[in-house]
Design an enzyme around this catalytic site. Structure first.
Site, PDB file in Angstrom:
ATOM      1  N   ASN A 197       0.859  -1.178   0.000  1.00  0.00           N
ATOM      2  CA  ASN A 197       0.000   0.000   0.000  1.00  0.00           C
ATOM      3  C   ASN A 197       0.902   1.236   0.000  1.00  0.00           C
ATOM      4  OD1 ASN A 197       0.729   0.609   2.739  1.00  0.00           O
ATOM      5  ND2 ASN A 197      -0.895  -0.736   3.486  1.00  0.00           N
ATOM      6  N   LEU A 198       0.303   2.405  -0.149  1.00  0.00           N
ATOM      7  CA  LEU A 198       1.100   3.628  -0.296  1.00  0.00           C
ATOM      8  C   LEU A 198       1.973   3.885   0.926  1.00  0.00           C
ATOM      9  CD1 LEU A 198       1.781   6.105  -1.998  1.00  0.00           C
ATOM     10  CD2 LEU A 198      -0.164   7.280  -0.938  1.00  0.00           C
ATOM     11  N   LYS A 199       1.434   3.654   2.113  1.00  0.00           N
ATOM     12  CA  LYS A 199       2.201   3.870   3.339  1.00  0.00           C
ATOM     13  C   LYS A 199       3.413   2.949   3.388  1.00  0.00           C
ATOM     14  CE  LYS A 199       1.738   3.829   8.393  1.00  0.00           C
ATOM     15  NZ  LYS A 199       0.806   3.566   9.526  1.00  0.00           N
ATOM     16  N   GLU A 200       3.219   1.684   3.031  1.00  0.00           N
ATOM     17  CA  GLU A 200       4.325   0.719   3.028  1.00  0.00           C
ATOM     18  C   GLU A 200       5.376   1.091   1.994  1.00  0.00           C
ATOM     19  OE1 GLU A 200       1.475  -3.061   4.350  1.00  0.00           O
ATOM     20  OE2 GLU A 200       1.955  -2.692   2.246  1.00  0.00           O
ATOM     21  N   ASP A 266      -5.275  -8.372   1.184  1.00  0.00           N
ATOM     22  CA  ASP A 266      -5.314  -9.826   0.979  1.00  0.00           C
ATOM     23  C   ASP A 266      -6.161 -10.178  -0.240  1.00  0.00           C
ATOM     24  OD1 ASP A 266      -3.843  -9.996   3.307  1.00  0.00           O
ATOM     25  OD2 ASP A 266      -5.568 -10.455   4.574  1.00  0.00           O
TER      26      ASP A 266
END
Length: 475
Positions: A197-200, A266
């Site tokens: 995701n963007l944060k990761e 997921d």
């Protein structure tokens, strides 16, 4: 381009899921007052539920799509792992657990009031290292009959040997999809696809102020670590797919209502894996994953999406475009129609000024099958074919008029002088043109026939001609 995805082929896919296995508990109730002991809500619990989480939820998502799955990972030798295995066995998931006496099964307890999450309690201990040659041997054996591998990394330690897992799968020629939590992407070197995701993603590369910066940094990682693609999920902003070659592709989010984003990642990686296993390319797979994500966030908790739900959503999207589709969207719609056993009919033309002859011709074409595609020359293409004074009507206007006809299912533009390339991509069951053509003269006809299709002509209705109408208008 890869074969178009037939999502009914999901049921033939065999996928290995290896990663951090968890048990998710949910306590539901009503929160109607504040505790006198502290400024916190009091929840009167009236329902308790347990669901597979982490890599186990990925496996559930794969099974919900109709595919077969083998789930592997580390759990504790405790009641939670046995409860988890019972839940998974009921869903026909083959479990291969390595149980540790001194390590608890990762468990997350969520407390909800009026279906709003109020509190989460985590029961876990990060695993530094473990030895289990039996599990690794089982993984190696499973690769021999798998079409894809998912590595679900929640940074709990099950994937401490991720490099070896990737290497063994790639040696078998299998795509390896990784949902990464580690900030060290070098651990995943050689993987086929990452789905952060963007944060990761920004935890690895730093804040990205523009889409161009996001694409540039993703492409650098692709080349540095030999990935084939990165799919960045961005919540309300949708997704961005970056591949080795070509421009990045932005996919707009489909969700109108978001109840819970738990486990949405997921669902994304499960649909990506099933789609690649079914013969799709990254873009086609990402379209379906994006659609599935929009469906799953409307559900409460770590949920799943089924093939019938995907089919319904695909048809709704097609209808919402009033029949005008991009080439990519058309190919996806055609693949789904074929999965329903529908006969695809295709024709093409400028359709500059629609007249009764056109209507007669298009209705006759539709009568030959279930779905009728009309490919329309764009304005520059018409100009090259008909002269500088044409078209009279713009491409958008011509397509909107065509979509108003009940005989037509999908309208798609093309920019070349002929639609031969587009026809070769679609490969309709029946290719149709007017009776003023011989079948041997029809662009794309040879490829259709080679694929087992037919090339047919329809007699022209006498007394109608767009060119004559234009001449009358000009004179």
């Amino acid at each position: 381009m890869a074969d178009k995805i037939d999502i009914s082929l999901y049921e033939k896919a065999r996928i290995v899921v290896y990663g951090d296995i968890m048990l998710d508990r949910y306590w539901y109730g009503q929160a109607s007052r504040i505790s006198p002991e502290a400024p916190i809500p009091v929840v009167n619990v009236d329902q308790i539920e347990a669901r597979p989480g982490g890599a186990a939820n990925v496996a559930l998502n794969v099974v919900a799509l109709g595919a077969s799955v083998e789930l592997m990972g580390v759990v504790g030798d405790d009641q939670e792992s046995r409860e988890l295995e019972t839940l998974l066995n009921k869903k026909s998931i083959n479990c291969h657990f390595h149980r540790l006496n001194d390590h608890p099964t990762v468990t997350k307890l969520r407390v909800l009031g009026q279906n709003q999450q109020l509190l989460r309690l985590d029961f876990e201990k990060t695993l530094k290292h473990y030895e289990d040659k039996g599990l690794l041997q089982r993984y190696q054996h499973s690769l021999s009959h798998a079409q894809a591998v998912i590595l679900s990394d929640y940074a709990k330690g099950a994937l401490f040997n991720v490099t070896a897992l990737i290497q063994r799968a790639r040696e078998k020629g299998l795509p390896v999809l990784v949902d990464p939590k580690s900030v060290d992407f070098s651990r995943y070197a050689g993987a086929t696809l990452l789905t952060p995701n963007l944060k990761e993603f920004e935890a690895v590369v730093g804040h990205c102020r523009t889409d161009q910066e996001l694409e540039s940094k993703a492409r650098a990682l692709i080349h540095q670590y030999r990935f084939e693609a990165i799919l960045i999920t961005r919540g309300k902003q949708g997704m961005m797919l970056i591949q080795k070659e070509g421009a990045a592709i932005n996919l707009v989010a489909h969700a109108r209502e978001v109840y819970d984003v738990t486990g949405a990642g997921d669902t994304v990686i499960a649909v990506m894996a099933a789609s690649l296993a079914a013969g799709g390319d990254f873009y086609e797979a990402a379209q379906l994953a994006n659609l599935a994500a929009g469906l799953v966030v409307r559900k409460l908790g770590a949920a799943t999406v089924t093939v019938p739900e995907l089919r319904r959503a695909l048809h709704q999207i097609t209808a919402s475009h009033h029949g005008i589709l991009s080439e990519k969207a058309l190919l996806l719609a055609v693949a789904d129609a074929r999965a329903h056993g529908e006969t695809i009919v295709m024709t093409n033309g400028c359709f500059d000024i629609l007249h009764a002859g056109h209507v007669h011709y298009l209705e006759a074409a539709k009568a030959m099958g279930h779905r009728l595609i009309v490919a329309v020359n764009d304005d520059n293409s018409v100009r090259r074919l008909k002269g500088k004074d044409r078209p009279i009507n713009s491409l958008q206007a011509r397509m909107e008029v065509l979509t108003a006809l009940r005989a037509i299912d999908w309208v798609v533009p093309f920019s070349e002088d002929t639609p031969a390339r587009l026809i070769t991509e679609v490969l309709p069951n029946i290719l149709v043109k007017g009776g003023d053509y011989q079948p041997s003269q029809i662009a794309g006809g040879d490829e259709v026939v080679k694929n087992g299709g037919k090339v047919l002509t329809i007699p022209i209705k006498e007394g109608f001609s767009t060119s004559r109408l234009v001449e009358k208008m000009l004179n």
